[in-house]
Design an enzyme around this catalytic site. Structure first.
Site, mmCIF file in Angstrom:
data_model
loop_
_atom_site.group_PDB
_atom_site.id
_atom_site.type_symbol
_atom_site.label_atom_id
_atom_site.label_comp_id
_atom_site.label_asym_id
_atom_site.label_seq_id
_atom_site.Cartn_x
_atom_site.Cartn_y
_atom_site.Cartn_z
ATOM 1 N N VAL A 1 1.146 -1.311 0.237
ATOM 2 C CA VAL A 1 -0.061 -0.095 0.023
ATOM 3 C C VAL A 1 1.216 1.183 -0.113
ATOM 4 C CG1 VAL A 1 -0.399 0.041 2.348
ATOM 5 C CG2 VAL A 1 -1.672 1.398 1.212
ATOM 6 N N ARG B 1 -6.272 4.505 6.672
ATOM 7 C CA ARG B 1 -7.551 2.794 6.933
ATOM 8 C C ARG B 1 -6.401 2.318 7.836
ATOM 9 N NH1 ARG B 1 -6.766 3.875 0.743
ATOM 10 N NH2 ARG B 1 -4.637 3.953 1.022
ATOM 11 N N ARG C 1 6.821 4.091 8.291
ATOM 12 C CA ARG C 1 8.057 3.414 7.569
ATOM 13 C C ARG C 1 8.857 4.085 8.426
ATOM 14 N NH1 ARG C 1 6.012 0.355 4.861
ATOM 15 N NH2 ARG C 1 5.459 0.413 2.351
ATOM 16 N N HIS D 1 9.439 -5.781 9.546
ATOM 17 C CA HIS D 1 8.213 -5.164 8.563
ATOM 18 C C HIS D 1 7.282 -6.136 8.345
ATOM 19 C CE1 HIS D 1 7.985 -2.175 5.321
ATOM 20 N NE2 HIS D 1 6.777 -2.873 6.011
HETATM 21 P P1 NDP Z 1 -3.854 5.963 4.472
HETATM 22 O O1 NDP Z 1 -3.369 6.522 3.213
HETATM 23 O O2 NDP Z 1 -5.754 4.848 4.419
HETATM 24 O O3 NDP Z 1 -3.744 6.769 6.085
HETATM 25 C C1 NDP Z 1 -2.383 7.604 5.632
HETATM 26 C C2 NDP Z 1 -2.275 8.753 6.914
HETATM 27 O O4 NDP Z 1 -1.466 9.113 6.844
HETATM 28 C C3 NDP Z 1 -3.575 9.520 6.355
HETATM 29 O O5 NDP Z 1 -4.458 9.437 7.157
HETATM 30 C C4 NDP Z 1 -2.996 10.660 5.926
HETATM 31 O O6 NDP Z 1 -3.930 11.472 6.598
HETATM 32 C C5 NDP Z 1 -1.399 10.642 7.607
HETATM 33 N N1 NDP Z 1 -0.585 11.736 7.169
HETATM 34 C C6 NDP Z 1 -0.258 11.837 5.879
HETATM 35 N N2 NDP Z 1 0.667 12.866 6.002
HETATM 36 C C7 NDP Z 1 0.346 13.093 7.767
HETATM 37 C C8 NDP Z 1 1.195 13.884 8.210
HETATM 38 N N3 NDP Z 1 1.772 15.400 7.748
HETATM 39 N N4 NDP Z 1 0.981 14.021 9.843
HETATM 40 C C9 NDP Z 1 0.550 13.007 10.481
HETATM 41 N N5 NDP Z 1 -0.698 12.217 9.351
HETATM 42 C C10 NDP Z 1 -0.423 12.476 8.178
HETATM 43 O O7 NDP Z 1 -2.397 4.860 4.365
HETATM 44 P P2 NDP Z 1 -2.667 3.719 5.453
HETATM 45 O O8 NDP Z 1 -3.295 3.177 6.474
HETATM 46 O O9 NDP Z 1 -3.625 2.028 4.166
HETATM 47 O O10 NDP Z 1 -1.172 2.956 5.409
HETATM 48 C C11 NDP Z 1 -0.188 3.695 5.766
HETATM 49 C C12 NDP Z 1 0.697 3.793 6.096
HETATM 50 O O11 NDP Z 1 0.879 1.967 6.538
HETATM 51 C C13 NDP Z 1 1.635 2.806 4.636
HETATM 52 O O12 NDP Z 1 1.707 3.910 3.729
HETATM 53 C C14 NDP Z 1 2.604 2.362 4.656
HETATM 54 O O13 NDP Z 1 4.090 3.193 5.077
HETATM 55 C C15 NDP Z 1 2.566 1.466 6.028
HETATM 56 N N6 NDP Z 1 2.018 0.076 5.746
HETATM 57 C C16 NDP Z 1 3.078 -0.690 6.949
HETATM 58 C C17 NDP Z 1 2.830 -2.275 6.236
HETATM 59 C C18 NDP Z 1 3.501 -2.638 7.761
HETATM 60 O O14 NDP Z 1 3.670 -3.421 7.669
HETATM 61 N N7 NDP Z 1 4.289 -1.997 8.604
HETATM 62 C C19 NDP Z 1 1.815 -2.943 6.529
HETATM 63 C C20 NDP Z 1 1.089 -1.618 5.393
HETATM 64 C C21 NDP Z 1 1.594 -0.327 5.700
HETATM 65 P P3 NDP Z 1 -4.074 12.703 5.776
HETATM 66 O O15 NDP Z 1 -4.896 12.242 5.101
HETATM 67 O O16 NDP Z 1 -4.746 13.648 7.221
HETATM 68 O O17 NDP Z 1 -3.187 13.749 5.034
HETATM 69 C C1 DGY Z 2 2.730 -1.971 2.536
HETATM 70 O O1 DGY Z 2 2.009 -2.332 1.939
HETATM 71 O O2 DGY Z 2 3.300 -0.665 2.253
HETATM 72 C C2 DGY Z 2 3.140 -2.964 3.598
HETATM 73 O O3 DGY Z 2 4.796 -1.743 4.316
HETATM 74 C C3 DGY Z 2 4.069 -4.286 2.868
HETATM 75 O O4 DGY Z 2 3.328 -4.498 3.333
#
Ligand code: NDP
Ligand code: DGY
Length: 328
Positions: free
Chosen positions: A84, A164, A245, A293
């Site tokens: 994602v 999400r 990240r 991760h």
């Molecule tokens: P979304 O796009 O749904 O959520 C990302 C959120 O980040 C949004 O609500 C956005 O808020 C927020 N954001 C952006 N800029 C800022 C800021 N300056 N301060 C605070 N919040 C901010 O993505 P997902 O929830 O699906 O995924 C989020 C992240 O999780 C991914 O981008 C990925 O890097 C990470 N991830 C890690 C995984 C792992 O294995 N550890 C697995 C999957 C994902 P707003 O809309 O207000 O900007």
């Molecule tokens: C993502 O999807 O961005 C995670 O970091 C790995 O699933």
């Protein structure tokens, strides 16, 4: 006589769950070359592999930049990432070339939220330390003051980035008796009501939370956001969790905060770099739990991610809808 349709060329940068590869081979529209290993493709092989490709199925560890796009050349129609997060891709360069992008939102939300809660509990209740004491003979008796940590009941949780995954984490934590849920981000979210979320400035969140959970995307704004100033505002008893990240955190500053008792504990599912070198100072700390991760690492989630990334790729190749196209 019927014209023979030329198959389009696809490069997959790693061994992926069979669900994805099967969809591609059954579609009959592409011939697939793959880096057939669980380990990352060396850059030179990657550049060679994408030459002339119409589609690339990549991972978050592959840097998709101008050099790679040039190496692929003008055939390239679609890049589908098995993630994602898309911070590994130079979106401006991709857009300039009119290439479509697929990604895998939603299907990994539950698995990642679940893992983040597990990590939070592991760090707050000192699970790795406890397991270690059982193994090394340090467990001499039930002791009232031994291996105490911090509980969620009645606590304030701060979610940095209520997207999400952030929302799914907050929902799960509610069940542990969390009293207040704060969140920060660029904009207030209508759906925050589902968890009674209060939209607050980052400074307020950091100062008032017993658990700070980072689940935002990596952007120029969030890079290095969790630094000395951030940790210095946290409560001494607070626990810091990051499953977004690695580069959102300044790891030197986190080390200082943890080693000087400025904050109580941390749990990281993501680091910079990945893998974190085994001699990294953070790994010497008992109050820091580091995972490799594995947020989305359940068998079924990875299978669905592979399927979705293959469907995205096929949509991009055929010029039809992609189930999850990144619009930018
Ligand atoms: P979304 O796009 O749904 O959520 C990302 C959120 O980040 C949004 O609500 C956005 O808020 C927020 N954001 C952006 N800029 C800022 C800021 N300056 N301060 C605070 N919040 C901010 O993505 P997902 O929830 O699906 O995924 C989020 C992240 O999780 C991914 O981008 C990925 O890097 C990470 N991830 C890690 C995984 C792992 O294995 N550890 C697995 C999957 C994902 P707003 O809309 O207000 O900007
Ligand atoms: C993502 O999807 O961005 C995670 O970091 C790995 O699933």
């Amino acid at each position: 006589m019927q014209a023979v349709q030329q198959l389009m060329k696809v490069f997959i940068t790693r061994r992926i769950p069979p669900e994805g590869a099967k969809l591609l081979s059954q579609a009959g529209v592409c011939e697939v070359a793959q880096w057939d290993s669980d380990e990352p493709v060396p850059r030179a092989e990657l550049l060679k592999g994408v030459e002339g490709a119409h589609g690339i199925l990549c991972l978050l560890s592959d840097k998709i930049d101008a050099e790679l796009l040039d190496a692929a050349g003008p055939n390239l129609k679609v890049i589908s990432t098995l993630s994602v997060g898309f911070d590994h891709m130079a979106m401006d360069e991709i857009k300039k070339r009119g290439i479509r992008v697929g990604y895998t939102p939603d299907v990994l939300t539950d698995a990642t939220a679940e893992l983040t809660v597990a990590l939070l509990l592991a760090a707050a209740r000192r699970l790795p330390e406890g397991v270690e004491e059982v193994k090394n003979g340090g467990w001499s008796s039930w002791k009232p003051l031994w291996l105490c940590g911090y509980g969620l009941s009645g606590s304030t949780v701060g979610v940095v980035g209520l997207g999400r995954i952030g929302l799914a984490i907050a929902k799960r934590l509610k069940a542990f008796g969390v009293k207040r849920t704060l969140y920060s981000g660029r904009t207030a979210k209508a759906y925050a009501g589902e968890v009674g979320g209060e939209f607050v400035p980052l400074d307020t969140l950091v100062a008032e939370s017993d658990f700070v959970v980072v689940s935002c995307s990596l952007t120029p704004d969030t890079k290095g956001m969790c630094d000395q100033a951030f940790f210095s505002k946290m409560k001494k008893t607070a626990v810091f969790i990051n499953s977004s990240r690695g580069t959102v955190v300044n790891q030197e500053d986190l080390y200082q905060a943890l080693s000087t008792g400025q904050i109580a504990a941390a749990g990281l599912d993501v680091t910079a770099p990945e893998p974190l070198p085994t001699d990294h100072p953070l790994l010497t700390l008992k109050n820091c739990v580091v995972l490799p991760h594995i947020g989305s690492a359940t068998y079924s989630t990875r299978g669905v991610m592979a399927e979705l990334s293959a469907q995205n790729l096929l949509g991009g190749l055929q010029g039809t809808d992609m189930p999850s196209e990144l619009t930018f």
